[in-house]
Design an enzyme around this catalytic site. Structure first.
Site, PDB file in Angstrom:
ATOM      1  N   THR A  53      14.963 -12.186 -28.495  1.00 41.77           N
ATOM      2  CA  THR A  53      14.867 -13.011 -29.660  1.00 41.77           C
ATOM      3  C   THR A  53      15.144 -12.266 -30.937  1.00 41.77           C
ATOM      4  O   THR A  53      16.140 -12.523 -31.541  1.00 41.77           O
ATOM      5  CB  THR A  53      13.500 -13.694 -29.824  1.00 41.77           C
ATOM      6  OG1 THR A  53      12.590 -13.079 -29.017  1.00 41.77           O
ATOM      7  CG2 THR A  53      13.670 -15.135 -29.542  1.00 41.77           C
ATOM      8  N   LYS A  58      18.512 -11.768 -36.686  1.00 45.57           N
ATOM      9  CA  LYS A  58      18.497 -13.094 -36.079  1.00 45.57           C
ATOM     10  C   LYS A  58      17.141 -13.328 -35.431  1.00 45.57           C
ATOM     11  O   LYS A  58      16.421 -12.383 -35.077  1.00 45.57           O
ATOM     12  CB  LYS A  58      19.628 -13.252 -35.066  1.00 45.57           C
ATOM     13  CG  LYS A  58      19.559 -12.391 -33.829  1.00 45.57           C
ATOM     14  CD  LYS A  58      18.689 -12.887 -32.710  1.00 45.57           C
ATOM     15  CE  LYS A  58      18.993 -14.304 -32.307  1.00 45.57           C
ATOM     16  NZ  LYS A  58      18.015 -14.742 -31.258  1.00 45.57           N
ATOM     17  N   THR A  75      21.309 -17.529 -32.107  1.00 48.24           N
ATOM     18  CA  THR A  75      21.048 -18.411 -30.959  1.00 48.24           C
ATOM     19  C   THR A  75      20.566 -19.751 -31.527  1.00 48.24           C
ATOM     20  O   THR A  75      21.382 -20.584 -31.890  1.00 48.24           O
ATOM     21  CB  THR A  75      20.017 -17.801 -29.985  1.00 48.24           C
ATOM     22  OG1 THR A  75      18.832 -17.459 -30.694  1.00 48.24           O
ATOM     23  CG2 THR A  75      20.587 -16.578 -29.305  1.00 48.24           C
ATOM     24  N   SER A 116      15.253 -23.759 -23.065  1.00 50.53           N
ATOM     25  CA  SER A 116      16.086 -22.780 -23.766  1.00 50.53           C
ATOM     26  C   SER A 116      16.792 -21.885 -22.765  1.00 50.53           C
ATOM     27  O   SER A 116      16.389 -21.756 -21.640  1.00 50.53           O
ATOM     28  CB  SER A 116      15.227 -21.955 -24.709  1.00 50.53           C
ATOM     29  OG  SER A 116      14.103 -21.446 -24.045  1.00 50.53           O
ATOM     30  N   ASN A 147      10.588 -26.634 -28.154  1.00 49.75           N
ATOM     31  CA  ASN A 147      10.143 -25.746 -27.083  1.00 49.75           C
ATOM     32  C   ASN A 147       9.568 -26.445 -25.864  1.00 49.75           C
ATOM     33  O   ASN A 147       9.297 -25.794 -24.860  1.00 49.75           O
ATOM     34  CB  ASN A 147       9.138 -24.735 -27.644  1.00 49.75           C
ATOM     35  CG  ASN A 147       9.829 -23.728 -28.532  1.00 49.75           C
ATOM     36  OD1 ASN A 147      10.645 -22.950 -28.055  1.00 49.75           O
ATOM     37  ND2 ASN A 147       9.552 -23.770 -29.827  1.00 49.75           N
TER      38      ASN A 147
END
Lengths: 510, 510
Positions: free
Chosen positions: A279, A253, A227, A510, A505
């Site tokens: 995540t 990841k 991602t 996101s 962030n």
């Protein structure tokens, strides 16, 4: 090919983030040349036997984005304008049902794929042969987390679609037994999976002619996990077990919302139904033959010394999952594999755990390397602790300290912040810390600079500010906290806290 | 006078930080005009009877800085170039021994002044009259934390110096009984107090002719508490207790390393002997007459709903201390005060706790307002929880989430980050959270915008992105997390995480 792959990887994060204009000055990953340094090629000889993979660009993120930041990057146009967009859907298939183990987030708001995969392993563990799995479906772009009843239905549909469409493959076992599927999802939270897109792609992925085992196919599969990662995280190795060669391959990841605390499959207590990335995912496959129960024990032990010891920003995802498959295909005579599987009493078990732990550490450190905005890589060891739980708990607190992480970013030997943070941990952990015994040292892992002790037996040591300043300019830094109150230890890996982390962030949804 | 005071306050942080060249664009406090909005004057009529204060610029920070960032700001030259430098040493004196209570950090690495003050209250509690204290010595610039044996000796010397030099004051009781001294220190950690400097100043501070009770003297005393604070934090109020007027005054300080978790005086388990700021201090004085044991109970209850419910950056300081003195001088006949003191069974006790709690909340919110780099003020309430412990524990986790704080900074209704963080709290807290019952709403405390529910009974609610975007542009934001699983609640106050926080804590060695 490698170089073009790397250049694609290095621009991945800035493309995802959508602030290309200031990306150059922001992107620590590009500045530190991380994709070229850490996206290593794998050798075909290290790929475990009996696994095949496929991947494709399905356009999942574009399909669920109500308002694409840039209309030019919608699913169809992105595919049209980029001849090789990053894949976002992949299938990993074992040619025979493989012993399976998993660790899952203990977050209360577990994502639907976590609930489904957890249940598959729990159900499998009740069978005589233990948990056996043949396929893993991975998607990035949508986490299918906090999606309520719809999310559970979609996850179950994914499992059915894979089972239905997995075509006979030259080496694929024909039995319908043990053809279980696990799910890995990562991406935006609170939005359902774009099922029409996924339904359209699965028959293609499951086609026996598409499924391959070459390094390039594995690399594309690793890219399908990504991602905000700036490089694909793929490693493979060969090692000896009981005198015979076995192989292990791993993908993971994650770059933000990284502070895993996973457990083995557990009976669910409560399951739930925004926007964020969720995540950490990992998949490890080996052609060693390990009995499922022993495989789970091995994974639990390895994860407790690797993936559960990393932190980028202190938040635990709803989707954290590590899956381990062992299909026993290293031996030519696969038919006898189950009978020869390693169990916990086997002399090969401890060596297997050691190899797995080292491999998990290598994979988990890649996530910290790619931490959002990270310019430093910090290894912190708490030694001579009364227990692993105390050492792990104290470090788990320290690595979430914004002040400590800012000090590392500023190359400041601010050991007072280390003590304040560790000392503020839960009283159940700090009750065994004798403040008058604690020592703290900074270490240069490359050995270029000598170690510097800043606190000895609870008393500050006068240090040469210039010497310690030089040590802290290094990208890699090691901190040792010696409690002098026991014999256990734990090592944690984390990164610094930079302005770029805030950019990523705060300024980008996101 | 007020305006010149405010302008001095507003430049305090940038001066302390030493990056004047980029200060204007960085300083959220100046941009949001915080000093003018929150450094309110107090009325002489609200100052409790029987307390006098004095303060001076001792040059503590300059005296302990081995390498001043700017040689022009060394102690003597700073005093010479600035006719009214910020005071850094102050004395608060009750004309009669006052009932005393305190809450202290539970950090393992407690600073020497915390150890000494804690012991004074413990010793006092064993006496028939309970803990009685006459003076509090406060210094900023040096925390006397992690300073080993030397630090303990220095703290004890401070106590002796105050006792020795406190001159007979017109209203000062002459008895040597109960003339105990408590200590409050804040500033750099790991460096001993500059004792020659302090020794030189205490006789001056303790001079009966210098000790005063006017608003300006209290304001200067509040300024003596400040480190990276951008405005002095001083409040005073008058309220009725048992039909009679009593007064209460309070000072606190803190801007970074703020996540207190204090307890009442406790038997020390371990005491210890870098550089950082340590950090939250508070002093409250009232002329109400309250028995010491009841005073401690009242303070514990008030702190659990105020100072223990604020967070700037999640780190607990080595020095966090709140001291409460009640000298009973509201009545003219002070000689009978002890006999008339409120105890826990008195009808005036609960009203006193309510007044104290509201006052502590007002003071503690000032710290969050002045949080390093803070541009947002966030109130988060967890309602319908099975217990206060669960509600407080879940919020205590959420307010340390970098992802949540970045989202608030970016004005992003990223409720997924709220759930991920809360859901990742300790299992002892989350076991009572039923994910399918949780609701989350964003509220505009000013009422300009309507409340927006983003999650209802565990399911995402489709919301108008523009509406919620508008609500989040406000400086003050309220978040309500409804567990629908009990009747208890807790409210926490925190701020956003900005680039300026990184600047302050990475680029400048505190």
């Amino acid at each position: 090919m490698i170089s073009s792959l790397l250049s694609r990887s290095s621009i991945a994060r800035r493309a995802v983030r959508g602030f290309a204009s200031t990306a150059v000055q922001l992107d620590a990953s590009a500045k530190l040349n991380k994709p070229a340094r850490f996206a290593q090629p794998i050798s075909a000889s290290d790929i475990p036997k009996g696994f095949v993979v496929s991947s494709t660009y399905a356009g999942i993120k574009a399909a669920i984005s109500p308002k694409p930041a840039d209309p030019n990057t919608s699913a169809s146009t992105a595919a049209a304008s980029n001849p090789n967009p990053k894949p976002d859907l992949a299938l990993i298939v074992s040619t025979v049902p493989a012993a399976a183990a998993g660790t899952f987030t203990r977050n209360v708001f577990k994502a639907a794929p976590v609930v489904v995969s957890n249940q598959v392993l729990l159900d499998g563990a009740k069978k005589e042969q233990g948990a056996r799995v043949q396929t893993v479906l991975v998607n990035s772009g949508c986490a299918n987390a906090v999606t309520g009843t719809q999310g559970m239905q979609d996850a179950e549909s994914c499992v059915e679609l894979v089972k239905k469409h997995l075509a006979p493959h030259p080496g694929l076992a024909q039995s319908s037994e043990g053809r279980e599927t696990l799910l890995l999802s990562t991406g935006v939270i609170g939005v359902p999976l774009p099922m029409p897109t996924i339904k359209r792609c699965i028959p293609h992925l499951a086609n026996g002619m598409i499924l391959r085992s070459d390094p390039e196919s594995w690399r594309e599969t690793a890219r399908a996990f990504m991602t905000t990662d700036t490089f694909p995280k793929l490693r493979a190795k060969t090692f000896k077990l009981g005198g015979k060669e076995v192989r292990m391959i791993g993908i993971d990841k994650g770059a933000g919302m990284i502070h895993p605390a996973m457990t083995g499959p557990a009976v669910p207590s409560a399951v739930s139904s925004g926007q964020l990335h969720a995540t950490m995912l990992g998949l490890i496959a080996t052609d060693a033959a390990v009995q499922p129960k022993a495989l789970q024990v091995a994974l639990n032990r390895a994860v407790s010394r690797s993936f559960n010891c990393i932190s980028v920003d202190g938040d635990m995802s709803t989707n954290d999952t590590i899956i381990l498959l062992a299909n026993g295909q290293s031996a030519a005579s696969s038919s006898t594999a189950v009978a020869n599987e390693i169990d916990e009493s086997s002399p090969d078990f401890e060596p297997f755990v050691s190899e797995l732990t080292a491999f998990c550490q290598e994979l988990s450190k890649l996530i910290v390397r790619d931490g959002e905005g990270a310019e430093k890589f910090v290894e912190i060891t708490c030694t001579n602790a009364p227990s692993y739980t105390v050492a792990h708990g104290l470090l788990s607190r320290l690595v979430t300290s914004m002040l400590f992480k800012c000090a590392i970013h500023g190359q400041d030997a601010n050991w007072g912040r280390i003590l304040a943070s560790v000392g503020g941990a839960d009283p159940s952990l700090t009750k065994d810390v004798d403040a008058s015994k604690v020592s703290v040292s900074f270490v240069d892992p490359t050995g270029e600079f000598e170690s510097i002790t800043v606190l000895r037996d609870g008393n500050p040591v006068k240090v040469d500010e210039d010497e310690i300043g030089k040590l802290l300019t290094k990208e890699d830094i090691k901190v040792v906290i010696d409690l002098q109150n026991g014999k256990e230890d734990c090592t944690y890996w984390t990164c610094d806290l930079s302005r770029e982390y805030i950019e990523i962030n705060a300024d980008y949804r996101s």
